[in-house]
Design an enzyme around this catalytic site. Structure first.
Site, PDB file in Angstrom:
ATOM      1  N   ASP A 101       0.869  -1.174   0.000  1.00 39.90           N
ATOM      2  CA  ASP A 101       0.000   0.000   0.000  1.00 39.90           C
ATOM      3  C   ASP A 101       0.902   1.219   0.000  1.00 39.90           C
ATOM      4  OD1 ASP A 101      -2.150  -1.627   0.100  1.00 39.90           O
ATOM      5  OD2 ASP A 101      -2.712  -1.209   2.169  1.00 39.90           O
ATOM      6  N   ASP A 117     -13.814  -6.459  -5.381  1.00 42.05           N
ATOM      7  CA  ASP A 117     -13.975  -6.569  -3.932  1.00 42.05           C
ATOM      8  C   ASP A 117     -15.349  -7.164  -3.676  1.00 42.05           C
ATOM      9  OD1 ASP A 117     -11.538  -5.345  -3.721  1.00 42.05           O
ATOM     10  OD2 ASP A 117     -12.325  -3.368  -3.176  1.00 42.05           O
TER      11      ASP A 117
END
Lengths: 212, 257
Positions: free
Chosen positions: B12, B131
């Site tokens: 990230d 997702d």
């Protein structure tokens, strides 16, 4: 005077990885990214990378006169390295985009993987994406790389139908296809050496030293 | 012999810095994505994924510079995702040196975007990031839906149908994250992974929930995943990529050693 290596740019995107990887392994050679056929012909070695669809690729090459440059380099005896779609473009024709005439420097055909199954009966995913093994034929481009080493592939079409003596490496993915092709001063690979550290970098280094 | 399954560490990245700490010995700058990527490359990672969580527009230039630096120093495939909304975003990332770009919520807002992207740049570099969250009750047949906004916002879209549609539109790979499992360390949602993998013809990357090495094995052998993505187990040096590969190979999975 130091050698110049031309990386052909015909507007198809990520060629910078190939140039960066060549810079990484260069030993004094000057790496230039060019779309100028004259500069390509004048270079000591030429790298012909490729991504994307073959029809666009052939169109962009011809638009810039780079197809003629590739013919000249091929005829000149200077080392020429095709990568991925760059390899496919050197073949006679591809069945992608409803059939496209390619450069015809090799008699091979480019075909879709289609629906294929693995040893355990599982359907093989397309694109063929990831690290697969290459069975080598003896060639100076493989120097320092063990037979069956893995390289990074990402493609949905593959080269078949080459004469045995032009196949420099083989790969299996539901069918056996040419992972590398060669004739005189040309070497072409379906995988991405610029993304296949460490063996890919060794191969690029071999290309910079190759005296066909 | 044949195609190896892949291990993909995920970073990230916020304004060019790795956000969740990464713990490595002898690393000069654990916040620098390029340093971290180099370490993962040396450890045998098969690819690297950057998830750009930069909110500001200016910060995105930093991301491009980071991708550029990485492409000059680390020679394995790089996927970049997060905030990809336009064809220009994709072009910028590919020009900077990304090999693949993952599209998530922009596809939900405008599915045609995926078709345009694949037409323009080729399926091989377009990853659809999905997702998904289970919405069926225990007594019902499994059903998963697409969620956006980090799993908070339901869309009503069926996950399997969505995966089929996006790959028909030209996405060349699916990055599948179970929002139920993400961060739990309880392992992948195997039923979800299997359902998506069976439904599409392109490779599937399983993501969300890895807490132990047997979870990686299950993702491949039970879930049918072609690649496994993990963050924290590698970042905090609980396991090395090499250990993970050895474990998976011992379980009979073909790996690049």
């Amino acid at each position: 005077m130091s050698e110049t290596v031309a990386v052909l740019d015909y507007g198809m995107g990520n060629l910078h990885s190939a140039a960066k990887a060549l810079e990484k392994v260069a030993d004094g050679q000057r790496i230039v990214v060019t779309s100028d056929p004259k500069e390509a012909i004048a270079a000591d070695r030429v790298v012909f990378p490729g991504v994307g669809a073959i029809r666009d690729c052939m169109h962009e090459l011809r638009q810039r006169g780079l197809d003629q440059a590739i013919f000249e380099v091929a005829a000149s005896g200077k080392p020429l390295l095709g990568i991925c779609v760059g390899m496919q473009a050197l073949m006679e024709s591809s069945e992608e985009n409803d059939g496209v005439q390619c450069l015809g420097l090799f008699p091979g055909k480019v075909q879709h993987f289609g629906e294929r199954y693995g040893e355990l009966g599982e359907r093989l995913k397309v694109p063929h994406m990831g690290w697969n093994q290459v069975q080598q034929e003896s060639h100076p481009m493989w120097e320092g790389i063990d037979d069956f080493s893995r390289f990074y592939f990402v493609h949905s079409y593959c080269v078949t139908g080459l004469p045995e003596n032009q196949v420099a490496g083989r790969c299996d993915y539901g069918l056996r296809f040419a992972a590398a092709a060669t004739r005189s001063n040309i070497f072409a690979v379906q995988f991405h050496p610029e993304k296949s550290a460490p063996h890919g970098l060794t191969l690029l280094g071999n290309f910079l030293r190759w005296q066909p | 012999m044949g195609l190896a399954k892949r291990i993909i560490p995920c970073l990230d990245v916020d304004q060019g810095r790795v956000v969740k700490g990464v713990k490595f010995e002898n690393i000069r700058d654990a916040g620098d994505p390029v340093e971290v990527a180099k370490r993962y490359n040396e450890a045998g990672a098969d690819e690297i994924t950057f998830l750009d969580i930069t909110a500001s527009h200016e910060g995105r230039d930093t991301t491009l510079h980071t991708v550029e630096r990485m492409a000059s120093e680390v020679f394995i495939p790089l996927t970049v995702g997060g905030g990809v909304r336009t064809l220009q975003d994709i072009r910028n990332l590919l020009n900077a040196g990304a090999d693949k770009v993952s599209i998530n919520s922009a596809a939900v807002h405008n599915p045609e975007f995926v078709r345009e992207a694949a037409d323009r740049f080729g399926s091989q570099c377009i990853v659809i990031a999905i997702d998904a969250k289970k919405v069926s009750a225990e007594s019902e047949p499994n059903r998963w839906e697409i969620f956006t906004h980090g799993g908070r916002k339901p869309t009503g879209i069926d996950a399997i149908e969505w995966a089929e549609r996006m790959t028909q539109f030209g996405a060349g790979e699916v990055l599948l994250t179970s929002m139920d499992r993400d961060g739990t360390k309880n392992g992948f949602d195997i039923a979800l992974t299997r359902a998506i993998s069976d439904a599409v013809a392109v490779p599937v990357i399983a993501s969300g929930g890895v807490g132990a090495l047997n979870h990686l094995v299950d993702g491949v052998l039970l879930g049918g995943a072609d690649a496994v993505l993990a963050a924290s187990i590698f970042h905090f040096a609980e396991y090395s990529v090499q250990e993970a590969k050895e474990y998976m190979q011992a379980a009979g999975i073909e790996m690049r050693m």
